[in-house]
Write a protein that holds these residues in place. Structure first.
Motif, short mmCIF file in Angstrom:
data_model
loop_
_atom_site.label_atom_id
_atom_site.label_comp_id
_atom_site.label_asym_id
_atom_site.label_seq_id
_atom_site.Cartn_x
_atom_site.Cartn_y
_atom_site.Cartn_z
N ARG A 221 0.82 -1.21 0.00
CA ARG A 221 0.00 0.00 0.00
C ARG A 221 0.86 1.26 0.00
O ARG A 221 0.65 2.16 -0.80
N ALA A 222 1.80 1.35 0.93
CA ALA A 222 2.60 2.57 1.08
C ALA A 222 3.72 2.66 0.04
O ALA A 222 4.33 3.73 -0.10
N GLY A 223 3.99 1.59 -0.69
CA GLY A 223 5.06 1.63 -1.69
C GLY A 223 4.81 2.60 -2.81
O GLY A 223 5.74 3.01 -3.52
N THR A 224 3.55 3.03 -2.98
CA THR A 224 3.22 3.99 -4.04
C THR A 224 3.65 5.41 -3.68
O THR A 224 3.45 6.33 -4.48
N VAL A 225 4.25 5.61 -2.51
CA VAL A 225 4.64 6.96 -2.07
C VAL A 225 5.64 7.60 -3.02
O VAL A 225 5.78 8.84 -3.05
N LEU A 226 6.32 6.80 -3.83
CA LEU A 226 7.28 7.38 -4.78
C LEU A 226 6.61 8.40 -5.68
O LEU A 226 7.21 9.45 -5.99
N ASN A 227 5.39 8.15 -6.13
CA ASN A 227 4.72 9.12 -7.01
C ASN A 227 4.46 10.44 -6.29
O ASN A 227 4.52 11.51 -6.91
N VAL A 228 4.18 10.39 -5.00
CA VAL A 228 4.00 11.63 -4.23
C VAL A 228 5.32 12.41 -4.16
O VAL A 228 5.36 13.63 -4.34
N LEU A 229 6.40 11.69 -3.87
CA LEU A 229 7.71 12.33 -3.77
C LEU A 229 8.12 12.94 -5.10
O LEU A 229 8.68 14.05 -5.15
N VAL A 230 7.86 12.23 -6.19
CA VAL A 230 8.22 12.75 -7.51
C VAL A 230 7.39 13.99 -7.85
O VAL A 230 7.90 14.96 -8.42
N LEU A 231 6.11 13.97 -7.49
CA LEU A 231 5.28 15.15 -7.74
C LEU A 231 5.79 16.35 -6.94
O LEU A 231 5.82 17.48 -7.45
N GLY A 232 6.23 16.12 -5.69
CA GLY A 232 6.84 17.20 -4.92
C GLY A 232 8.12 17.71 -5.54
O GLY A 232 8.39 18.92 -5.57
N LEU A 233 8.95 16.79 -6.07
CA LEU A 233 10.18 17.19 -6.77
C LEU A 233 9.86 18.05 -7.98
O LEU A 233 10.52 19.07 -8.23
N ILE A 234 8.83 17.66 -8.72
CA ILE A 234 8.46 18.43 -9.91
C ILE A 234 8.05 19.86 -9.52
O ILE A 234 8.41 20.83 -10.20
N VAL A 235 7.32 20.00 -8.42
CA VAL A 235 6.93 21.34 -7.95
C VAL A 235 8.18 22.18 -7.66
O VAL A 235 8.27 23.34 -8.07
N LEU A 236 9.16 21.60 -6.96
CA LEU A 236 10.39 22.34 -6.65
C LEU A 236 11.15 22.70 -7.93
O LEU A 236 11.74 23.79 -8.03
N GLN A 237 11.17 21.80 -8.91
CA GLN A 237 11.85 22.12 -10.17
C GLN A 237 11.16 23.28 -10.88
O GLN A 237 11.83 24.17 -11.44
N VAL A 238 9.83 23.28 -10.88
CA VAL A 238 9.10 24.36 -11.54
C VAL A 238 9.31 25.68 -10.81
O VAL A 238 9.46 26.74 -11.44
N VAL A 239 9.36 25.64 -9.48
CA VAL A 239 9.64 26.85 -8.71
C VAL A 239 10.99 27.43 -9.13
O VAL A 239 11.11 28.64 -9.39
N GLN A 240 12.01 26.59 -9.21
CA GLN A 240 13.33 27.08 -9.58
C GLN A 240 13.37 27.56 -11.02
O GLN A 240 14.01 28.57 -11.33
N LEU A 241 12.66 26.86 -11.91
CA LEU A 241 12.62 27.28 -13.32
C LEU A 241 11.98 28.65 -13.45
O LEU A 241 12.50 29.54 -14.16
N LEU A 242 10.87 28.87 -12.76
CA LEU A 242 10.20 30.17 -12.81
C LEU A 242 11.04 31.26 -12.15
O LEU A 242 11.14 32.38 -12.66
N ARG A 243 11.66 30.93 -11.00
CA ARG A 243 12.48 31.93 -10.32
C ARG A 243 13.64 32.37 -11.19
O ARG A 243 13.93 33.57 -11.32
N ASP A 244 14.32 31.41 -11.81
CA ASP A 244 15.47 31.75 -12.66
C ASP A 244 15.03 32.61 -13.84
O ASP A 244 15.66 33.63 -14.16
N GLY A 245 13.93 32.21 -14.49
CA GLY A 245 13.49 32.96 -15.67
C GLY A 245 13.05 34.37 -15.33
O GLY A 245 13.43 35.33 -16.01
#
Length: 605
Positions: free
Chosen positions: A154-178
């Protein structure tokens, strides 16, 4: 005499977002582990104990991380972490609600669970165990295995949550840099809200609580976009981008239609980086990640990308066609061009769930807004920075590539997110222009309406790939409290399956077999009758099992389909018993069936 002063040496290391590094280490460990298993498959099958590949890959990953310090320079604005975490709370609440109800998605049980842990050396005893998708590149599925092994099913699916959080941080940095490069100071909290809005499409959110792999290549695609939009002439960016693209393809082949526009943007913007040496190194790094998976599929089936393009490779284990699922996507070139918008009117050809909030349809007002701003400020300094124009071009090409290839919802996550990023970036930029603030407000309102529709589908209408009805204390048939007690305790099935000598997979049920007993051969029936040569290999593998007890495991809802498939191959059920393994909801049952073959019918096709 004092020594002459020397100029400081330029730092030629490749800049990398720091949040991406844990993801990269997990990806490296999974790939290196597969490299050990593949080498064993080629040389000495069964020579190493099961834990040896894990340990060797761990040591190699540590050595790779140590050596990478000379080539990579991590960077991240820590002040962005708290606002992003706060804005990400709704996704965390969704994960909490969905974690106790186990993933029962069709694809998960059909082949994703098998792909997570099969050993290359098993291929000699098994036969296309998980159906036609057995030999799809398994790297993305492998990334779930450590989480499932430690946290349970059941809890093994947590990877998708972590990846979605990583994507948010990447987008934050992409927008900040631009925005910072354009002299527009962004607010931390508004930036985090914009990033979550850009990422939060319904078909991204419903990966939460599942073992589907559609989110896993997105961080690499975003990294490829960042490198393509970056400035500078660092020659090391060429092999770095090639490695990122190569691993992205190894994670999911459909990413090719998104990587091609990004590679074109990089070549057009940063061609001065190209050297003979770094281009040659880039070609090697691009081909290397997927090479062993393609070689494995080619050696076992005759098709390196089995089952796709089989009219070219002509494997005996599938139809001699270049298969395309005509249930989904546009029909004709006019629909292909308009498909990002047309999906609003034909959601039945966009998804099995028949829902679409229209993120890609936002491309139409985005293009109009970009054109209007360019015309209004044509005599001033460039109204839309070139970097933003390149992003618009990449988004449009990605959307058109997706339309021309599949047009299916699960493969649209990256262009949908790019559309959100583009909307936030362009709106923020236009707010600084008094004459265009109305256009910016219009874009923000359209994005807000789309996010509201996506949130309604996911949080209110319970849109879900795992087909959970919905879990609340009012719905007692789901035993919500009992489900929570099983979280962390479902690392094993709780069922004694030692009597199983081999599995027969009749109807997309390899996941049940893998969870019950993964260490015995499995013979799939789906691909055994496409040609006489394929049927011959199936019969040879079956005969090689000797007197090993044959079993099948299916859910009760699939029993009739399983009986029909087994009957076509002269199998009879001699014993059937319902079991309640820990990886299914209390009250649901899996049927464990012992099989035998009817000697009078074994010659039938």
């Amino acid at each position: 005499m004092n020594p002459p002063e020397t100029a400081p040496t330029a730092d030629r290391r490749v800049e990398v977002p720091a949040p991406l590094l844990p993801y990269a280490l997990l990806l490296a460990w999974c790939w290196l582990r597969d490299a050990v298993l593949f080498a064993q498959y080629l040389a000495l099958p069964g020579a190493l104990p099961p834990w040896a590949a894990d340990a060797l890959a761990g040591l190699a990953t540590l050595a790779l991380a140590w050596g990478a310090r000379k080539f990579l320079r991590p960077r991240f604005a820590a002040r962005d972490l708290l606002p992003a975490a706060v804005m990400f709370l709704p996704v965390l609440l969704l994960a909490v609600a969905r974690t106790p109800i186990p993933d029962s998605n069709y694809d998960t049980l059909a082949y994703h669970l098998y792909a997570q842990q099969f050993d290359f050396s098993d291929a000699g005893q098994s036969f296309v165990a998980a159906g036609k998708n057995t030999f799809l590149f398994p790297l993305a599925d492998r990334m779930f295995l450590p989480f499932r092994a430690v946290l349970g099913y059941r809890a093994g699916t947590v990877l998708n949550v972590l990846v979605l959080g990583l994507i948010v941080l990447q987008v934050v940095q992409l927008l900040r840099d631009g925005l910072s490069r354009e002299g527009v100071p962004p607010s931390r909290w508004l930036l985090a809200a914009g990033a979550v809005a850009a990422v939060g499409t319904e078909y991204a959110l419903i990966n939460v609580g599942t073992y589907l792999v559609d989110l896993l290549p997105v961080p690499l695609m975003l990294e490829a976009l960042r490198v393509a939009l970056d400035d500078g002439d660092n020659p090391r960016d060429v092999p770095y981008l090639a490695a990122v693209a190569g691993f992205c393809l190894a994670l999911k082949l459909t990413g090719a239609v998104f990587l091609a526009p990004l590679a074109a943007i990089f070549l057009l913007r940063r061609w001065r980086c190209l050297r003979v040496g770094n281009v040659a190194a880039g070609l090697v790094l691009f081909c290397l990640p997927a090479a062993m998976y393609a070689a494995f599929a080619w050696r076992e089936t005759g098709n390196p990308v089995f089952w796709m393009f089989n009219e070219v490779f002509r494997s005996d284990f599938f139809l001699t066609i270049n298969f395309r699922d005509t249930r989904w996507g546009p029909r004709g070139w006019l629909e292909t061009l308009a498909w990002p918008v047309w999906v609003l009117f034909r959601p039945d050809r966009f998804s099995e769930l028949v829902r679409c909030s229209g993120r890609l349809a936002m491309l139409a007002p985005l293009v109009l807004a970009w054109a209007a701003s360019a015309w209004a400020l044509r005599k001033n300094s460039p109204p839309v920075p070139r970097r933003l124009g390149w992003l618009l071009a990449g988004t449009l090409l990605s959307a058109l590539g997706w339309s021309a290839t599949t047009g299916y919802c699960r493969y649209a996550i990256f262009p949908e997110m790019l559309t959100g990023v583009l909307t936030v970036w362009l709106a923020w930029r236009l707010l600084a222009r008094r004459r265009l603030r109305a256009v910016a407000v219009g874009l923000v309102l359209i994005l807000a309406a789309q996010c509201a529709a996506a949130g309604y589908h996911v949080f209110v209408r319970n849109m879900d790939w795992a087909w959970r009805e919905f879990y609340s204390l009012k719905h007692k048939q789901f035993h919500f409290a009992r489900q929570w007690r099983l979280v962390g305790r479902d690392r094993d099935s709780g069922i004694d399956a030692r009597e199983v000598g081999a599995w027969i997979n009749p109807c997309a049920s390899s996941g049940y077999a893998v969870l019950l007993r993964p260490d015995v051969p499995m013979l799939g029936l789906e691909c055994a009758n496409f040609s006489p040569a394929g049927r011959k290999v199936f019969e040879q593998r079956l005969a090689a099992l000797g007197d090993a007890p044959l079993y099948a495991a299916v859910e009760s809802d699939s029993f009739d389909d399983a009986v029909r498939a087994l009957d076509r191959f002269a199998f009879r059920i001699v014993e059937k018993r319902p079991i309640g393994p820990r990886f299914v909801s209390p009250g649901r049952r899996v049927l464990l069936m012992r099989l035998t073959r009817d000697p009078a019918r074994t010659g039938e096709d």
